[in-house]
Design an enzyme around this catalytic site. Sequence first.
Site, mmCIF file in Angstrom:
data_model
loop_
_atom_site.group_PDB
_atom_site.id
_atom_site.type_symbol
_atom_site.label_atom_id
_atom_site.label_comp_id
_atom_site.label_asym_id
_atom_site.label_seq_id
_atom_site.Cartn_x
_atom_site.Cartn_y
_atom_site.Cartn_z
ATOM 1 N N ASN A 223 -28.349 35.830 -34.216
ATOM 2 C CA ASN A 223 -27.458 36.777 -34.894
ATOM 3 C C ASN A 223 -27.869 36.976 -36.345
ATOM 4 O O ASN A 223 -28.271 36.036 -37.028
ATOM 5 C CB ASN A 223 -25.989 36.364 -34.764
ATOM 6 C CG ASN A 223 -25.661 34.987 -35.298
ATOM 7 O OD1 ASN A 223 -26.484 34.082 -35.240
ATOM 8 N ND2 ASN A 223 -24.463 34.823 -35.803
ATOM 9 N N GLU B 24 -26.508 38.697 -39.798
ATOM 10 C CA GLU B 24 -25.313 39.251 -40.442
ATOM 11 C C GLU B 24 -25.658 40.005 -41.717
ATOM 12 O O GLU B 24 -26.808 40.029 -42.165
ATOM 13 C CB GLU B 24 -24.314 38.123 -40.689
ATOM 14 C CG GLU B 24 -23.877 37.483 -39.376
ATOM 15 C CD GLU B 24 -22.799 36.424 -39.533
ATOM 16 O OE1 GLU B 24 -22.510 36.004 -40.676
ATOM 17 O OE2 GLU B 24 -22.241 36.023 -38.491
ATOM 18 N N CYS C 183 -25.436 40.910 -33.022
ATOM 19 C CA CYS C 183 -25.407 39.692 -32.204
ATOM 20 C C CYS C 183 -26.823 39.300 -31.763
ATOM 21 O O CYS C 183 -27.713 40.151 -31.612
ATOM 22 C CB CYS C 183 -24.584 39.920 -30.948
ATOM 23 S SG CYS C 183 -22.825 40.136 -31.207
ATOM 24 N N GLU D 270 -27.859 38.436 -28.850
ATOM 25 C CA GLU D 270 -28.271 39.033 -27.567
ATOM 26 C C GLU D 270 -28.885 40.412 -27.792
ATOM 27 O O GLU D 270 -29.903 40.764 -27.190
ATOM 28 C CB GLU D 270 -27.063 39.167 -26.631
ATOM 29 C CG GLU D 270 -26.456 37.847 -26.205
ATOM 30 C CD GLU D 270 -25.363 37.352 -27.133
ATOM 31 O OE1 GLU D 270 -25.412 37.647 -28.353
ATOM 32 O OE2 GLU D 270 -24.453 36.662 -26.654
ATOM 33 N N CYS E 96 -20.424 38.770 -26.117
ATOM 34 C CA CYS E 96 -19.322 39.685 -26.436
ATOM 35 C C CYS E 96 -19.410 40.942 -25.560
ATOM 36 O O CYS E 96 -20.427 41.212 -24.908
ATOM 37 C CB CYS E 96 -19.341 40.048 -27.915
ATOM 38 S SG CYS E 96 -20.499 41.366 -28.337
ATOM 39 N N CYS F 294 -22.335 43.379 -26.209
ATOM 40 C CA CYS F 294 -23.614 42.882 -25.676
ATOM 41 C C CYS F 294 -23.656 43.005 -24.158
ATOM 42 O O CYS F 294 -24.703 43.309 -23.574
ATOM 43 C CB CYS F 294 -23.849 41.437 -26.111
ATOM 44 S SG CYS F 294 -24.228 41.293 -27.873
HETATM 45 N N1 THU Z 1 -22.182 36.709 -32.025
HETATM 46 C C1 THU Z 1 -23.339 36.754 -31.301
HETATM 47 O O1 THU Z 1 -24.442 36.721 -31.848
HETATM 48 N N2 THU Z 1 -23.236 36.819 -29.949
HETATM 49 C C2 THU Z 1 -22.060 36.812 -29.261
HETATM 50 O O2 THU Z 1 -22.072 36.948 -28.053
HETATM 51 C C3 THU Z 1 -20.801 36.634 -29.969
HETATM 52 C C4 THU Z 1 -20.868 36.764 -31.443
HETATM 53 C C5 THU Z 1 -22.297 36.611 -33.491
HETATM 54 C C6 THU Z 1 -21.880 37.838 -34.237
HETATM 55 C C7 THU Z 1 -21.521 37.246 -35.581
HETATM 56 O O3 THU Z 1 -22.719 37.107 -36.343
HETATM 57 C C8 THU Z 1 -21.022 35.861 -35.259
HETATM 58 O O4 THU Z 1 -21.485 35.566 -33.953
HETATM 59 C C9 THU Z 1 -19.499 35.737 -35.293
HETATM 60 O O5 THU Z 1 -18.903 36.692 -34.504
#
Ligand code: THU
Length: 154
Positions: free
Chosen positions: A56, A58, A67, A69, A106, A109
Amino acid sequence: MENFQFFSRISDLNKKDQDLIYSAQKASESSYSPYSRYRVGAAVRLTDDQVIHGSNQENASYPAGLCAERVALFHIGSSYPNKKIESLATVAKRAGESDFKPVSPCGVCRQVMLEFELRQKTPIRVILQANDGRWVIAQNAQVMLPFSFGQDSL
Ligand code: THU
């Protein structure tokens, strides 16, 4: 075959799936997550056995982040558009903690996984850890997203 298989321990999965989970754990090391402090790693096995990673990423403008994925999947779409995906594994841990926590991809994704699956016309297996600690293998992306929206809806 049932839509979902459950395993009590990682060692109960086949070797390739175990390796994919460990690759996802390794991928989480490149997570850039100063805002959530939630470090996610994804690993995607292509049908030629190549493994592609994502973590991930940000941003100070929160919605701009992506994310793990989708970082991995869009990299594949961009760099290996003609290759097929066999499986995807996701793991996560909180910054500063050593243990990985259960995580499930999520909804956005899942939607992206479904698009890849429909495009390649073969199943994408999804490997994750459920809240009860068991490992889960979904046999395809579609079962992760019932009543889904797709191009047929347009
Ligand atoms: N996140 C992911 O990378 N994958 C997921 O399936 C759920 C959430 C990340 C997004 C964000 O950077 C952090 O987790 C908190 O939501």
